[in-house]
Motif scaffolding. Structure first.
Motif, PDB file in Angstrom:
ATOM      1  N   ARG A 150      41.389  41.388  85.549  1.00 42.58           N
ATOM      2  CA  ARG A 150      41.361  40.545  84.360  1.00 42.58           C
ATOM      3  C   ARG A 150      42.703  39.846  84.189  1.00 42.58           C
ATOM      4  O   ARG A 150      43.757  40.463  84.332  1.00 42.58           O
ATOM      5  CB  ARG A 150      41.075  41.428  83.145  1.00 42.58           C
ATOM      6  N   ALA A 195      37.430  38.180  76.103  1.00 43.60           N
ATOM      7  CA  ALA A 195      37.807  36.818  75.716  1.00 43.60           C
ATOM      8  C   ALA A 195      39.316  36.684  75.563  1.00 43.60           C
ATOM      9  O   ALA A 195      40.003  37.649  75.250  1.00 43.60           O
ATOM     10  CB  ALA A 195      37.124  36.462  74.409  1.00 43.60           C
ATOM     11  N   TRP A 196      39.800  35.481  75.799  1.00 44.27           N
ATOM     12  CA  TRP A 196      41.209  35.162  75.597  1.00 44.27           C
ATOM     13  C   TRP A 196      41.301  34.086  74.519  1.00 44.27           C
ATOM     14  O   TRP A 196      40.502  33.159  74.521  1.00 44.27           O
ATOM     15  CB  TRP A 196      41.840  34.618  76.875  1.00 44.27           C
ATOM     16  N   PRO A 197      42.306  34.199  73.675  1.00 47.58           N
ATOM     17  CA  PRO A 197      42.501  33.127  72.701  1.00 47.58           C
ATOM     18  C   PRO A 197      43.216  31.961  73.385  1.00 47.58           C
ATOM     19  O   PRO A 197      44.180  32.172  74.113  1.00 47.58           O
ATOM     20  CB  PRO A 197      43.407  33.772  71.653  1.00 47.58           C
ATOM     21  N   VAL A 198      42.719  30.772  73.180  1.00 41.23           N
ATOM     22  CA  VAL A 198      43.393  29.597  73.738  1.00 41.23           C
ATOM     23  C   VAL A 198      43.681  28.642  72.590  1.00 41.23           C
ATOM     24  O   VAL A 198      42.759  28.158  71.935  1.00 41.23           O
ATOM     25  CB  VAL A 198      42.524  28.908  74.813  1.00 41.23           C
ATOM     26  N   PHE A 225      40.135  28.080  70.888  1.00 38.55           N
ATOM     27  CA  PHE A 225      38.936  28.543  71.561  1.00 38.55           C
ATOM     28  C   PHE A 225      39.069  30.019  71.899  1.00 38.55           C
ATOM     29  O   PHE A 225      40.175  30.515  72.081  1.00 38.55           O
ATOM     30  CB  PHE A 225      38.737  27.791  72.884  1.00 38.55           C
ATOM     31  N   ALA A 226      37.938  30.657  71.986  1.00 41.29           N
ATOM     32  CA  ALA A 226      37.887  31.976  72.602  1.00 41.29           C
ATOM     33  C   ALA A 226      37.224  31.759  73.951  1.00 41.29           C
ATOM     34  O   ALA A 226      36.109  31.257  74.010  1.00 41.29           O
ATOM     35  CB  ALA A 226      37.088  32.931  71.735  1.00 41.29           C
ATOM     36  N   LEU A 227      37.912  32.084  75.014  1.00 43.48           N
ATOM     37  CA  LEU A 227      37.438  31.760  76.357  1.00 43.48           C
ATOM     38  C   LEU A 227      37.271  33.025  77.186  1.00 43.48           C
ATOM     39  O   LEU A 227      38.173  33.858  77.265  1.00 43.48           O
ATOM     40  CB  LEU A 227      38.450  30.836  77.041  1.00 43.48           C
ATOM     41  N   GLU A 228      36.097  33.152  77.785  1.00 44.73           N
ATOM     42  CA  GLU A 228      35.859  34.279  78.682  1.00 44.73           C
ATOM     43  C   GLU A 228      35.301  33.743  79.994  1.00 44.73           C
ATOM     44  O   GLU A 228      34.347  32.961  80.003  1.00 44.73           O
ATOM     45  CB  GLU A 228      34.864  35.252  78.031  1.00 44.73           C
ATOM     46  N   ARG A 229      35.896  34.131  81.092  1.00 42.76           N
ATOM     47  CA  ARG A 229      35.412  33.742  82.421  1.00 42.76           C
ATOM     48  C   ARG A 229      35.196  32.242  82.542  1.00 42.76           C
ATOM     49  O   ARG A 229      34.085  31.776  82.793  1.00 42.76           O
ATOM     50  CB  ARG A 229      34.098  34.437  82.739  1.00 42.76           C
ATOM     51  N   GLY A 230      36.237  31.489  82.384  1.00 40.25           N
ATOM     52  CA  GLY A 230      36.077  30.047  82.511  1.00 40.25           C
ATOM     53  C   GLY A 230      37.414  29.341  82.387  1.00 40.25           C
ATOM     54  O   GLY A 230      38.468  29.988  82.295  1.00 40.25           O
ATOM     55  N   MET A 266      30.600  31.667  82.199  1.00 41.05           N
ATOM     56  CA  MET A 266      31.611  31.139  81.267  1.00 41.05           C
ATOM     57  C   MET A 266      31.117  31.283  79.829  1.00 41.05           C
ATOM     58  O   MET A 266      29.970  31.031  79.543  1.00 41.05           O
ATOM     59  CB  MET A 266      31.873  29.664  81.566  1.00 41.05           C
ATOM     60  N   ARG A 267      31.980  31.703  78.975  1.00 37.39           N
ATOM     61  CA  ARG A 267      31.652  31.726  77.554  1.00 37.39           C
ATOM     62  C   ARG A 267      32.826  31.116  76.805  1.00 37.39           C
ATOM     63  O   ARG A 267      33.969  31.535  76.964  1.00 37.39           O
ATOM     64  CB  ARG A 267      31.447  33.174  77.090  1.00 37.39           C
ATOM     65  N   VAL A 268      32.524  30.064  76.066  1.00 39.18           N
ATOM     66  CA  VAL A 268      33.606  29.437  75.303  1.00 39.18           C
ATOM     67  C   VAL A 268      33.121  29.194  73.890  1.00 39.18           C
ATOM     68  O   VAL A 268      32.025  28.717  73.650  1.00 39.18           O
ATOM     69  CB  VAL A 268      34.122  28.148  75.991  1.00 39.18           C
ATOM     70  N   GLU A 269      33.931  29.628  72.959  1.00 36.06           N
ATOM     71  CA  GLU A 269      33.558  29.549  71.551  1.00 36.06           C
ATOM     72  C   GLU A 269      34.641  28.767  70.821  1.00 36.06           C
ATOM     73  O   GLU A 269      35.832  29.051  70.985  1.00 36.06           O
ATOM     74  CB  GLU A 269      33.480  30.981  71.010  1.00 36.06           C
ATOM     75  N   LEU A 303      36.844  27.814  67.790  1.00 35.42           N
ATOM     76  CA  LEU A 303      37.296  28.417  66.543  1.00 35.42           C
ATOM     77  C   LEU A 303      37.723  27.274  65.630  1.00 35.42           C
ATOM     78  O   LEU A 303      38.673  26.575  65.923  1.00 35.42           O
ATOM     79  CB  LEU A 303      38.457  29.371  66.816  1.00 35.42           C
ATOM     80  N   TRP A 316      45.222  31.084  62.750  1.00 38.13           N
ATOM     81  CA  TRP A 316      44.371  30.938  63.919  1.00 38.13           C
ATOM     82  C   TRP A 316      44.181  32.287  64.618  1.00 38.13           C
ATOM     83  O   TRP A 316      43.097  32.647  65.050  1.00 38.13           O
ATOM     84  CB  TRP A 316      45.029  29.931  64.857  1.00 38.13           C
ATOM     85  N   PHE A 362      40.796  34.543  65.392  1.00 34.89           N
ATOM     86  CA  PHE A 362      40.383  34.994  66.712  1.00 34.89           C
ATOM     87  C   PHE A 362      40.086  36.479  66.708  1.00 34.89           C
ATOM     88  O   PHE A 362      39.066  36.935  67.194  1.00 34.89           O
ATOM     89  CB  PHE A 362      41.469  34.693  67.753  1.00 34.89           C
ATOM     90  N   ASN A 368      48.644  31.251  75.375  1.00 35.68           N
ATOM     91  CA  ASN A 368      47.675  30.453  76.105  1.00 35.68           C
ATOM     92  C   ASN A 368      47.415  29.166  75.367  1.00 35.68           C
ATOM     93  O   ASN A 368      46.643  29.114  74.439  1.00 35.68           O
ATOM     94  CB  ASN A 368      46.384  31.242  76.254  1.00 35.68           C
TER      95      ASN A 368
END
Lengths: 249, 180
Positions: free
Chosen positions: A144, A160-163, A172-177, B1-4, B6, B127, B131, B148
């Motif tokens: 990871r 998820a990672w915070p971006v 964004f919250a990003l997972e595997r991308g 891929m999962r993108v949300e 915020l 923010w 999250f 990030n």
């Protein structure tokens, strides 16, 4: 104990940072970092137009009909670029508008078709470097992590990672991308920093705007910011096809 | 891929600065010269002609007459040098370390810390809270330490200029017998 280890080095004209999630204290993260940065360095050395010995600089300096020996990674990027150019009706273009200037001969060489032809891989190489670094980290046993090359980033593994987005209160919250962002300033054509040549039909935008694209692979996210910038279309068919999403601000 | 996405929180207060620390100076030098058995400090003081020579070779002013150099040694012989320096960019303060071999060639550049100097760029606290509320990051509290950021590409021109200057400083210092 789970912990994050991070490292950053200057490459590709920007800062490249790598975050690893390590589950065991004994894990050799130095080795993983070294491999990932070596992959980034390899992209930098073969694809930077500013380096006289790079594949791109040698291609640009070569005359018509020359067979230019390249790193297989450069050839891979040119293949992706050719596909994207065809699929975007020429909106994504690494030839600075000079047209069909190369033909891939084999995985290590490219034929130059036009003496005046010039390559500029700035619009995709950073994303590709991120993808390569992720592959290197995985090969080194990292499950990871996140690689960020000056705003073009990719997260891998579970969770998820915070971006954050520069200049914005959201994120964004990003997972595997991957996520890539390009910013265009007022009065400049959308290619001022990416050396993407807009077709005549493409508008020169009159407002400051930021394009963010999420895609499974970072090379595609990076490249697609240019297509979205030139079309203002956050539902561009090519974007849908690659499984991506875009946001305009 | 999962993108949300915020969404923006209205009324979020901007933070004035944020920082990421990557390595300490001593961690960096150990990483750069793992074969060294000892590090010694040398405080260089350059004279005006040396400063001029550095400016000429690096193409940018020498900036300071004082430079701290760490000398990596193995079995009493120098094997290389590490210099830690700061550069100030448009939005950022970067501390980095560069290692140079005894042959004068750059071996490695590591960023030690990165500080965003302009306020209001990223409204972090609100923010971050959002999250953490929305996802289950597991035992890893990534939200505590956000680095990030996607956005306009940061230039590292200042770092590459700084590295060129340090290479010239070490060259001139060695020629002047300041680093023996």
């Amino acid at each position: 104990m789970t912990r994050v280890r991070r490292r950053a080095q200057p490459w590709l004209g920007t800062l490249v940072s790598i975050d690893l999630v390590v589950e065991q204290d004994s894990f050799d993260s130095d080795r993983a970092f070294a491999r990932a940065f070596a992959a980034i360095a390899r992209v930098h050395e073969s694809m930077s137009a500013q380096r006289p010995a790079s594949d791109v600089a040698r291609f640009n300096a070569a005359c018509r009909g020359a067979l230019v020996t390249c790193d297989p990674w450069t050839v891979r990027v040119l293949r992706i670029a050719s596909t994207l150019r065809a699929a975007s009706a020429g909106l994504f273009d690494v030839t600075l508008g000079t047209g069909a200037i190369y033909r891939i001969v084999d995985p290590r060489s490219v034929l130059k078709l036009e003496g005046k032809g010039r390559l500029e891989l700035g619009g995709i190489a950073k994303g590709y470097a991120v993808d390569r670094a992720v592959a290197a980290l995985r090969a080194a046993g990292v499950r990871r992590g996140l690689v960020n090359a000056g705003g073009d980033l990719r997260a891998f593994g579970k969770g998820a990672w915070p971006v954050a987005l520069r200049g914005a209160a959201g994120g964004f919250a990003l997972e595997r991308g991957s996520i890539a962002t390009s910013q265009y300033l007022q009065g400049r054509s959308p290619h001022h920093d990416d050396a993407l040549i807009a077709p005549a039909a493409a508008a020169v935008h009159r407002t400051d705007r930021t394009i963010t694209v999420a895609a499974p692979r970072c090379a595609l996210a990076d490249a697609m910011t240019k297509v979205v910038a030139l079309t203002d279309d956050t539902r561009h068919p090519l974007l849908v096809q690659i499984g991506g999403q875009a946001w305009l601000r | 891929m999962r993108v949300e996405v915020l969404p923006i929180i209205l009324g979020a207060l901007p933070v004035s600065a944020w920082a990421v620390d990557y390595l300490s100076a001593s961690e960096a030098e150990a990483l750069m010269f793992p074969q060294a058995d000892e590090f010694a400090s040398a405080n260089l003081r350059l004279d005006s002609s040396q400063m001029q020579e550095i400016g000429k070779r690096a193409g940018i002013p020498a900036r300071s007459e004082k430079w701290g150099v760490r000398i990596a040694r193995r079995a009493d012989a120098p094997i290389g040098y590490v210099v830690v320096d700061n550069v100030i960019g448009k939005f950022e303060l970067i501390t980095y370390a560069v290692s140079v071999g005894i042959d004068g060639a750059i071996r490695q550049i590591e960023i030690l810390s990165y500080r965003e100097s302009h306020g209001g760029e990223i409204r972090l606290p609100a923010w971050r809270k959002q999250f953490l509320g929305k996802t289950s990051a597991g035992p890893l509290r990534v939200g505590d330490d956000i680095a990030n950021i996607s956005g306009a590409t940061l230039s590292c021109t200042h770092v590459t200029d700084g590295v060129r200057r340090i290479v010239a400083v070490l060259q001139v210092a060695r020629e002047g017998g300041l680093l023996s």
